[in-house]
Scaffold this motif. Structure first.
Motif, PDB file in Angstrom:
ATOM      1  N   ILE A 168       1.534   7.901  17.547  1.00 55.95           N
ATOM      2  CA  ILE A 168       2.543   7.057  16.623  1.00 55.95           C
ATOM      3  C   ILE A 168       2.054   6.351  15.499  1.00 55.95           C
ATOM      4  N   GLY A 169       0.763   5.552  15.781  1.00 56.72           N
ATOM      5  CA  GLY A 169       0.056   5.127  14.693  1.00 56.72           C
ATOM      6  C   GLY A 169      -0.696   6.199  13.802  1.00 56.72           C
ATOM      7  N   LEU A 170      -1.002   7.165  13.944  1.00 55.97           N
ATOM      8  CA  LEU A 170      -1.661   8.103  13.237  1.00 55.97           C
ATOM      9  C   LEU A 170      -0.545   8.904  12.473  1.00 55.97           C
ATOM     10  N   VAL A 171       0.663   8.753  12.539  1.00 57.87           N
ATOM     11  CA  VAL A 171       1.518   9.371  11.651  1.00 57.87           C
ATOM     12  C   VAL A 171       2.465   8.468  10.910  1.00 57.87           C
ATOM     13  N   ASP A 172       2.417   7.157  11.224  1.00 53.49           N
ATOM     14  CA  ASP A 172       3.131   5.894  10.662  1.00 53.49           C
ATOM     15  C   ASP A 172       2.437   5.257   9.778  1.00 53.49           C
ATOM     16  N   TRP A 173       1.176   5.693   9.228  1.00 52.12           N
ATOM     17  CA  TRP A 173       0.225   4.755   8.105  1.00 52.12           C
ATOM     18  C   TRP A 173       0.571   5.058   6.875  1.00 52.12           C
ATOM     19  N   THR A 174       1.176   6.482   6.619  1.00 52.04           N
ATOM     20  CA  THR A 174       1.754   7.025   5.378  1.00 52.04           C
ATOM     21  C   THR A 174       2.327   6.109   4.501  1.00 52.04           C
ATOM     22  N   VAL A 175       3.595   5.275   4.975  1.00 50.42           N
ATOM     23  CA  VAL A 175       4.470   4.441   4.257  1.00 50.42           C
ATOM     24  C   VAL A 175       3.626   3.200   3.679  1.00 50.42           C
ATOM     25  N   PHE A 176       2.754   2.896   4.441  1.00 52.25           N
ATOM     26  CA  PHE A 176       1.923   1.758   4.155  1.00 52.25           C
ATOM     27  C   PHE A 176       0.858   1.888   3.111  1.00 52.25           C
ATOM     28  N   ALA A 177       0.459   3.111   3.358  1.00 54.56           N
ATOM     29  CA  ALA A 177      -0.548   3.504   2.374  1.00 54.56           C
ATOM     30  C   ALA A 177       0.003   3.809   0.757  1.00 54.56           C
ATOM     31  N   ARG A 178       1.004   4.370   0.620  1.00 51.66           N
ATOM     32  CA  ARG A 178       1.487   4.518  -0.516  1.00 51.66           C
ATOM     33  C   ARG A 178       1.910   3.011  -0.987  1.00 51.66           C
ATOM     34  N   LEU A 179       2.441   2.218  -0.120  1.00 54.56           N
ATOM     35  CA  LEU A 179       2.902   0.785  -0.609  1.00 54.56           C
ATOM     36  C   LEU A 179       1.582  -0.043  -1.117  1.00 54.56           C
ATOM     37  N   ALA A 180       0.620   0.033  -0.354  1.00 60.46           N
ATOM     38  CA  ALA A 180      -0.586  -0.563  -0.550  1.00 60.46           C
ATOM     39  C   ALA A 180      -1.218  -0.157  -2.083  1.00 60.46           C
ATOM     40  N   ARG A 181      -1.050   1.106  -2.170  1.00 60.25           N
ATOM     41  CA  ARG A 181      -1.527   1.669  -3.421  1.00 60.25           C
ATOM     42  C   ARG A 181      -0.752   1.296  -4.495  1.00 60.25           C
ATOM     43  N   ALA A 182       0.595   1.252  -4.540  1.00 59.18           N
ATOM     44  CA  ALA A 182       1.395   0.817  -5.764  1.00 59.18           C
ATOM     45  C   ALA A 182       1.114  -0.893  -5.909  1.00 59.18           C
ATOM     46  N   GLU A 183       0.952  -1.652  -4.934  1.00 54.72           N
ATOM     47  CA  GLU A 183       0.678  -2.946  -5.212  1.00 54.72           C
ATOM     48  C   GLU A 183      -0.767  -3.166  -5.464  1.00 54.72           C
ATOM     49  N   THR A 184      -1.518  -2.451  -5.299  1.00 54.91           N
ATOM     50  CA  THR A 184      -2.949  -2.491  -5.835  1.00 54.91           C
ATOM     51  C   THR A 184      -3.117  -2.390  -7.206  1.00 54.91           C
ATOM     52  N   ILE A 185      -2.565  -1.101  -7.429  1.00 53.73           N
ATOM     53  CA  ILE A 185      -2.564  -0.624  -9.143  1.00 53.73           C
ATOM     54  C   ILE A 185      -1.857  -1.720  -9.942  1.00 53.73           C
ATOM     55  N   LYS A 186      -0.884  -2.484  -9.440  1.00 57.86           N
ATOM     56  CA  LYS A 186      -0.269  -3.474 -10.221  1.00 57.86           C
ATOM     57  C   LYS A 186      -1.094  -4.852 -10.111  1.00 57.86           C
ATOM     58  N   ILE A 187      -1.941  -5.026  -9.263  1.00 62.61           N
ATOM     59  CA  ILE A 187      -2.640  -6.234  -9.101  1.00 62.61           C
ATOM     60  C   ILE A 187      -4.161  -6.116  -9.807  1.00 62.61           C
ATOM     61  N   LYS A 188      -4.302  -4.959  -9.786  1.00 62.60           N
ATOM     62  CA  LYS A 188      -6.000  -4.625 -10.408  1.00 62.60           C
ATOM     63  C   LYS A 188      -5.981  -4.752 -11.953  1.00 62.60           C
ATOM     64  N   GLY A 189      -4.586  -4.895 -12.747  1.00 61.76           N
ATOM     65  CA  GLY A 189      -4.501  -5.021 -14.213  1.00 61.76           C
ATOM     66  C   GLY A 189      -4.285  -6.353 -14.430  1.00 61.76           C
ATOM     67  N   GLN A 190      -4.041  -7.416 -13.536  1.00 61.47           N
ATOM     68  CA  GLN A 190      -3.925  -8.914 -13.880  1.00 61.47           C
ATOM     69  C   GLN A 190      -5.131  -9.367 -14.480  1.00 61.47           C
ATOM     70  N   PRO A 191      -4.675 -10.285 -15.305  1.00 58.26           N
ATOM     71  CA  PRO A 191      -6.007 -11.034 -15.984  1.00 58.26           C
ATOM     72  C   PRO A 191      -7.097 -11.454 -15.034  1.00 58.26           C
ATOM     73  N   TYR A 192      -6.437 -12.335 -13.841  1.00 54.89           N
ATOM     74  CA  TYR A 192      -7.446 -12.888 -12.822  1.00 54.89           C
ATOM     75  C   TYR A 192      -8.544 -11.939 -12.359  1.00 54.89           C
ATOM     76  N   ILE A 193      -8.041 -10.661 -11.992  1.00 56.71           N
ATOM     77  CA  ILE A 193      -8.819  -9.720 -11.633  1.00 56.71           C
ATOM     78  C   ILE A 193     -10.085  -9.485 -12.601  1.00 56.71           C
ATOM     79  N   GLU A 194      -9.675  -9.347 -13.878  1.00 60.86           N
ATOM     80  CA  GLU A 194     -10.403  -8.923 -14.823  1.00 60.86           C
ATOM     81  C   GLU A 194     -11.487 -10.035 -15.269  1.00 60.86           C
ATOM     82  N   ALA A 195     -11.102 -11.373 -15.049  1.00 58.02           N
ATOM     83  CA  ALA A 195     -12.078 -12.459 -15.022  1.00 58.02           C
ATOM     84  C   ALA A 195     -13.131 -12.608 -13.702  1.00 58.02           C
ATOM     85  N   ILE A 196     -12.559 -12.259 -12.573  1.00 58.07           N
ATOM     86  CA  ILE A 196     -13.605 -12.372 -11.451  1.00 58.07           C
ATOM     87  C   ILE A 196     -14.473 -11.037 -11.791  1.00 58.07           C
ATOM     88  N   GLN A 197     -14.048  -9.866 -12.322  1.00 54.72           N
ATOM     89  CA  GLN A 197     -15.094  -8.685 -12.625  1.00 54.72           C
ATOM     90  C   GLN A 197     -16.054  -9.177 -13.446  1.00 54.72           C
TER      91      GLN A 197
END
Length: 300
Positions: A168-197
């Motif tokens: 069940i764990g091996l088939v249930d991760w896909t939803v979380f992967a796509r959600l985490a990807r979408a949130e990461t794309i949104k977060i990495k464009g924030q000004p504070y991430i650019e400042a940290i970089q």
């Protein structure tokens, strides 16, 4: 010297209270919204009952869940949910079955969320070829119905509770992967991430310390909504004989035990089936309530 130490401690405590005030106010506001959200309250009560049933199963159970007695007895004051074809007390098996379900939910949640974050955050942060490869792998898993894929993994690994949880764990991760990807794309464009970089922080440090904490909140909400699906999948595998094996008191397996006796001896399947339905409904209501509470339009 002692007065200086006392004044220093008082100053630190005052500073701590000042910094803690916004957190306490936010917590108080969250509790206020929780009380105003009927779905969250009802779901919380239902899941709290489920967890208490699992914790206090030895105290609530009236019989040994594996002990044999007089078979196919109807519900009575001695056997609240009756007995099955082997003379085992259904009520006691349902109580102990809650422990099995909690264990399944916990391990599956850790495995699926862990894999989802491990795939989704690098995919969204790096983009390009990394994103394409990881998302195409995710799409391969999404191309199959979850129950069918879990059945295939369980059949390949062998039918037992451990392999069921892993499947069940091996088939249930896909939803979380796509959600985490979408949130990461949104977060990495924030000004504070650019400042940290610009300060020279490495990619791994940014993903672990700055992207992960921001991306975990929607994943947790989605996990709450998915817990009902986890129970249904585990019960489905148990019903088909691919999950927990006899005499383990798993709810899906108990329902499967009574399917041949359903017409004359309905209680064997009805009570564990009702337990599955109530818990799944509780998780769905709780997830909907948490989503409403975390909605920025409501938190204003």
């Amino acid at each position: 010297m002692a007065e200086v130490q006392v004044q220093s401690r008082i100053s630190r405590f005052t500073l701590f209270l000042e910094h803690s005030k916004p957190i306490l106010e936010d917590l108080k506001h969250t509790l206020y919204l929780w009380k105003r959200t009927p779905l969250a309250l009802i779901g919380t009560l239902m899941i709290a009952g489920f967890l208490l049933m699992a914790i206090f199963a030895p105290l609530l159970a009236t019989h040994d869940p594996l002990a044999h007695g007089e078979h196919l007895l109807p519900p009575s004051s001695t056997h609240f949910f009756g007995t099955d074809q082997y003379g085992r007390d259904i009520f006691s098996r349902v109580m102990y079955g809650a422990r099995v379900e909690v264990w399944i939910i916990f391990i599956v949640s850790v495995v699926s969320v862990g894999i989802g974050l491990l795939v989704g955050i690098p995919s969204g942060y790096f983009g390009g070829a990394v994103d394409q490869v990881l998302m195409r792998i995710t799409d391969m898993f999404l191309a199959f119905p979850q129950l069918v894929l879990a059945m295939a993994f369980t059949a390949a690994l062998g039918p037992n509770l451990t392999n069921t949880i892993l499947a069940i764990g091996l088939v249930d991760w896909t939803v979380f992967a796509r959600l985490a990807r979408a949130e990461t794309i949104k977060i990495k464009g924030q000004p504070y991430i650019e400042a940290i970089q610009s300060l020279g922080a490495g990619k791994l440090r940014i993903m672990l310390l700055h992207v992960l904490p921001m991306a975990i909140s929607p994943v947790i909400v989605q996990l709450t909504l998915r817990m009902g699906t986890i129970i249904l999948t585990a019960a489905g595998l148990g019903f088909l004989g691919l999950g927990a094996q006899p005499p383990t008191p798993e709810w899906g397996a108990i329902v499967s035990d009574g399917r041949s006796y359903f017409i004359q001896h309905w209680w064997i399947t009805t009570f564990p089936g009702m337990a599955i339905g109530v818990v799944v409904l509780g998780f769905n209501l709780l997830g909907d309530g948490i989503r409403d509470i975390l909605d920025p339009r409501i938190r204003r």
